[in-house]
Design an enzyme around this catalytic site. Structure first.
Site, PDB file in Angstrom:
ATOM      1  N   GLU A   1     -46.879  12.254 -26.769  1.00 50.81           N
ATOM      2  CA  GLU A   1     -46.819  13.563 -26.142  1.00 50.81           C
ATOM      3  C   GLU A   1     -45.529  13.618 -25.337  1.00 50.81           C
ATOM      4  OE1 GLU A   1     -48.308  10.996 -24.706  1.00 50.81           O
ATOM      5  OE2 GLU A   1     -47.046  11.150 -22.904  1.00 50.81           O
TER       6      GLU A   1
ATOM      7  N   LYS B   1     -36.022   4.719 -20.860  1.00 47.67           N
ATOM      8  CA  LYS B   1     -37.189   4.911 -21.725  1.00 47.67           C
ATOM      9  C   LYS B   1     -37.092   4.117 -23.036  1.00 47.67           C
ATOM     10  CE  LYS B   1     -39.256   9.218 -20.212  1.00 47.67           C
ATOM     11  NZ  LYS B   1     -38.482   9.618 -19.022  1.00 47.67           N
TER      12      LYS B   1
ATOM     13  N   SER C   1     -31.908   5.537 -13.315  1.00 49.50           N
ATOM     14  CA  SER C   1     -32.780   5.503 -14.499  1.00 49.50           C
ATOM     15  C   SER C   1     -32.214   6.243 -15.702  1.00 49.50           C
ATOM     16  CB  SER C   1     -34.154   6.066 -14.135  1.00 49.50           C
ATOM     17  OG  SER C   1     -34.042   7.357 -13.558  1.00 49.50           O
TER      18      SER C   1
HETATM   19  C1  LIG Z   1     -38.843   9.952 -17.678  1.00 48.45           C
HETATM   20  C2  LIG Z   1     -37.841   9.627 -16.665  1.00 48.45           C
HETATM   21  C3  LIG Z   1     -38.209   9.218 -15.359  1.00 48.45           C
HETATM   22  C4  LIG Z   1     -39.618   9.185 -14.865  1.00 48.45           C
HETATM   23  O1  LIG Z   1     -40.469   8.273 -15.509  1.00 48.45           O
HETATM   24  P1  LIG Z   1     -40.917   6.899 -14.861  1.00 48.45           P
HETATM   25  O2  LIG Z   1     -41.989   6.425 -15.762  1.00 48.45           O
HETATM   26  O3  LIG Z   1     -41.414   7.186 -13.466  1.00 48.45           O
HETATM   27  O4  LIG Z   1     -39.739   6.011 -14.826  1.00 48.45           O
HETATM   28  C5  LIG Z   1     -37.207   8.872 -14.476  1.00 48.45           C
HETATM   29  N1  LIG Z   1     -35.894   8.944 -14.824  1.00 48.45           N
HETATM   30  C6  LIG Z   1     -35.517   9.342 -16.056  1.00 48.45           C
HETATM   31  C7  LIG Z   1     -34.062   9.399 -16.377  1.00 48.45           C
HETATM   32  C8  LIG Z   1     -36.470   9.686 -17.009  1.00 48.45           C
HETATM   33  O5  LIG Z   1     -36.068  10.088 -18.233  1.00 48.45           O
END
Ligand SMILES: *Cc1c(COP(=O)(O)O)cnc(C)c1O
Length: 409
Positions: free
Chosen positions: A123, A101, A390
């Site tokens: 938000e 993010k 992610s």
């Molecule tokens: C917020 C988040 C997601 C989901 O958001 P995307 O916009 O689909 O990437 C996925 N993995 C993590 C670790 C997140 O914090």
């Protein structure tokens, strides 16, 4: 691989979104009249600064020295042996803030600052986007307000505290279901009234044009790095790229620069919650119908009257009733393959990665890992997979601890 619509896909990179912000019929600008000037101002600024070398240099310097990019592409030897092919993990969990993010929030906040804005508003549902925005607010010395549903504030007390430590103001939303979609409404309302000095910082590739485009471009760094890294390590492109999908930003971030590479399969994994035969899931791409939410046409979980359904997933970050318009279009073109993983499969994958590799993954990312198990029969020994890790699972420990499988002996 054969794609019926390959001619459209070949042209893809130059064409979408079009001037109206559409990906085929998806996306667009379904926003109230009163927001149009702000969205147009943002579109103009975006185009100006994305072709400005100084801006891009500043963005990449922040990613490098502040967030710690490039993140490693790690060959997970034990997991590879377990799955039966070569599995690489793109380590977005090693970013500052513990997830991908940061790429988006630093990009948008820098853009906002160049536009002369002094305040950020966002938000948050689970609190992760609020936390990331609070980091950007502190870094750029911009006053930051985070709208959050009253119920989520209770459920996510740890993230609320983190945001406050970073100087952000967390504003409870008491309307509607007191969760994410009401927080979006309140955030947008605030933005309309304060547009002269405030930037609305969108958390994923959703919302009205130009947000899906902007967020994608700031997240593309993941795929650009991964492509270079895999060519160095394997001297060929991967056979598969697999990522979880909430709104879709980490997935499009790693996949975008591979769209024209025919032999790379792209797989997005949604949250099947307690299973698709229950009502408790978040499978918008797989089971949703076309509808408009937060300014954009997308696949959406809704009832027969078009009311938005409540979603469910063990990972709060995947709990969104819609999905980015670009993913909807890529699915329709046959370019994006869509899968899902249940809460139970996700917990098993979480545990497996922790034990085999010494890496505690986010529950969101664990969905992508879980999908490897589901389709492992189709992998050949020499296949190369990249899974987008992610985020880190440190934020999820309270949820994990509640599950019997995780009692420490
Ligand atoms: C917020 C988040 C997601 C989901 O958001 P995307 O916009 O689909 O990437 C996925 N993995 C993590 C670790 C997140 O914090």
């Amino acid at each position: 691989m054969l794609y019926a619509k390959w001619n459209i896909i070949m042209d893809y990179i130059n064409k979408y979104p079009d001037n109206l912000g559409k990906f085929g019929e998806f996306g667009g600008l379904f926003a109230p009249e009163i927001l149009m000037p702000a969205l147009n101002e943002l579109t103009e600024a975006y185009h100006k600064y994305m072709s400005d070398d100084d801006f891009l240099e500043e963005f990449y310097q922040i990613l490098k020295y502040y967030s710690g990019r490039p993140t490693p592409l790690y060959y997970a030897a034990s997991l590879s042996e377990d799955i039966g092919c070569k599995v690489y993990l793109k380590r977005e969990d090693l970013n500052h803030g513990g997830a991908h993010k940061i790429n988006n929030v630093m990009g948008q906040a820098l853009l906002a600052k160049k536009m002369g804005k002094t305040k950020l508003v966002a938000e948050t549902g689970a609190g992760q986007h609020g936390f990331a925005t609070a980091i950007a607010g502190a870094y750029f010395r911009m006053e930051t307000k985070i709208f959050m549903g009253e119920i989520d504030i209770v459920r996510q007390a740890y993230n609320v505290y983190r945001m406050q430590l970073l100087g952000a103001e967390v504003i409870p939303v008491k309307s509607g279901s007191k969760t994410l979609k009401d927080a979006v409404n309140e955030g947008l309302r605030y933005w309309i009234a304060n547009v002269h000095d405030t930037h609305y910082l969108m958390g994923s590739v959703v919302g009205p044009h130009p947000y899906p485009l902007i967020v994608r471009e700031f997240q593309r760094v993941i795929g650009k790095e991964a492509k270079k890294q895999i060519l160095e390590l394997e001297e060929k492109l991967p056979n598969y790229i697999i990522a979880c999908i909430g709104g879709g930003s980490n997935a499009i971030g790693i996949m975008y620069d591979f769209i024209n590479d025919k032999d790379v399969q792209l797989i997005g994994v949604e949250a099947a919650g307690e299973g698709k035969d229950t009502v408790k899931h978040s499978i918008a791409l797989g089971l949703g119908r076309k509808g408009v939410l937060h300014g954009s046409l997308m696949y959406l979980l809704q009832n027969e009257y078009g009311n938005i359904l409540e979603t469910h997933s063990i990972s709060a970050g995947l709990d969104y009733p819609g999905v980015g318009p670009e993913h909807c279009f890529l699915k329709e073109l046959g370019r994006l393959r869509v899968g899902a993983a249940t809460d139970d499969e996700t917990l098993a994958a979480f545990k497996k990665l922790s034990l085999l590799e010494g890496i505690i993954p986010a529950l969101e990312s664990s969905h992508a890992l879980a999908y490897l198990e589901r389709i492992k029969e189709e992998f050949k020994k020499d296949d190369v997979l990249i899974v987008n890790l992610s985020g880190s699972g440190s934020k999820d420990l309270d949820i994990i601890k509640k599950h019997v499988d995780f009692k420490i002996k």
